[in-house]
Design an enzyme around this catalytic site. Structure first.
Site, PDB file in Angstrom:
ATOM      1  N   CYS A  77       9.728  -3.226   3.327  1.00 41.14           N
ATOM      2  CA  CYS A  77       9.181  -2.910   2.011  1.00 41.14           C
ATOM      3  C   CYS A  77       8.834  -4.219   1.314  1.00 41.14           C
ATOM      4  O   CYS A  77       9.626  -5.165   1.339  1.00 41.14           O
ATOM      5  CB  CYS A  77      10.216  -2.127   1.206  1.00 41.14           C
ATOM      6  N   GLU A  85       6.266   5.629   0.225  1.00 41.14           N
ATOM      7  CA  GLU A  85       5.601   5.343  -1.056  1.00 41.14           C
ATOM      8  C   GLU A  85       5.930   6.415  -2.094  1.00 41.14           C
ATOM      9  O   GLU A  85       6.118   6.108  -3.272  1.00 41.14           O
ATOM     10  CB  GLU A  85       4.088   5.210  -0.866  1.00 41.14           C
TER      11      GLU A  85
END
Length: 164
Positions: free
Chosen positions: A87, A130
């Site tokens: 991430c 997401e």
């Protein structure tokens, strides 16, 4: 280009608000997010990761960039798989996360039109990752407390870099 918000920034823990205005401003923001995502070699980037607490993200899993606005997950296949995820808000941290292999989703495009589709494999994984950001859920929330403890020093180092 945007500055990526990292672990420790409060915006990452907020539930983002729906997008209500589909205008040039939104399109410019999305273009800038796509540019930022590519600059950092990402495959997805959620608005909260650039300090915008709104429900949209961009992703590119190999078919070109897609803007996903006000997403919903309509169906989640019970079959899951575990794979490593990184991430941009957690530099140099990679963790194994279990996610559904197949999901049915609905979202709006930049014109406000609804799109409904079934995503599988990597695309489903990126979408779920997401989507989590829009709800204030981070990758460390999806791992065991023991694994989180092993990452404690790295997480604290990242959090120290947050501009207050």
């Amino acid at each position: 280009m945007y500055r990526i918000r990292v672990f420790g920034d409060p915006v990452l823990r907020k539930r983002a608000k729906p997008v209500t205005k589909f205008d040039d401003n939104l399109e410019k923001t999305i273009e800038r997010m796509i540019e930022t995502m590519y600059h950092y070699d990402g495959v997805g980037l959620a608005a909260p990761q650039v300090g915008i607490s709104q429900r949209f993200f961009v992703m590119d899993v190999g078919n070109g960039p897609v803007a996903v606005i006000n997403p919903e997950i309509l169906e989640i296949d019970p079959e899951t798989e575990v794979a490593e995820e990184g991430c941009l808000s957690f530099p140099e941290i990679f963790v194994e996360i279990e996610r559904s292999k197949r999901i049915k989703v609905r979202y709006q495009n930049t014109k406000g039109e609804y799109v409904e589709e079934v995503l599988e494999g990597y695309a489903a994984r990126v979408f779920q990752h997401e989507f989590d950001h829009l709800n204030g859920v981070l990758i460390i929330d999806r791992i065991s407390p023991a694994k989180r403890l092993l990452l404690r020093k790295k997480l604290m180092d990242i959090a120290r870099t947050v501009k207050r």
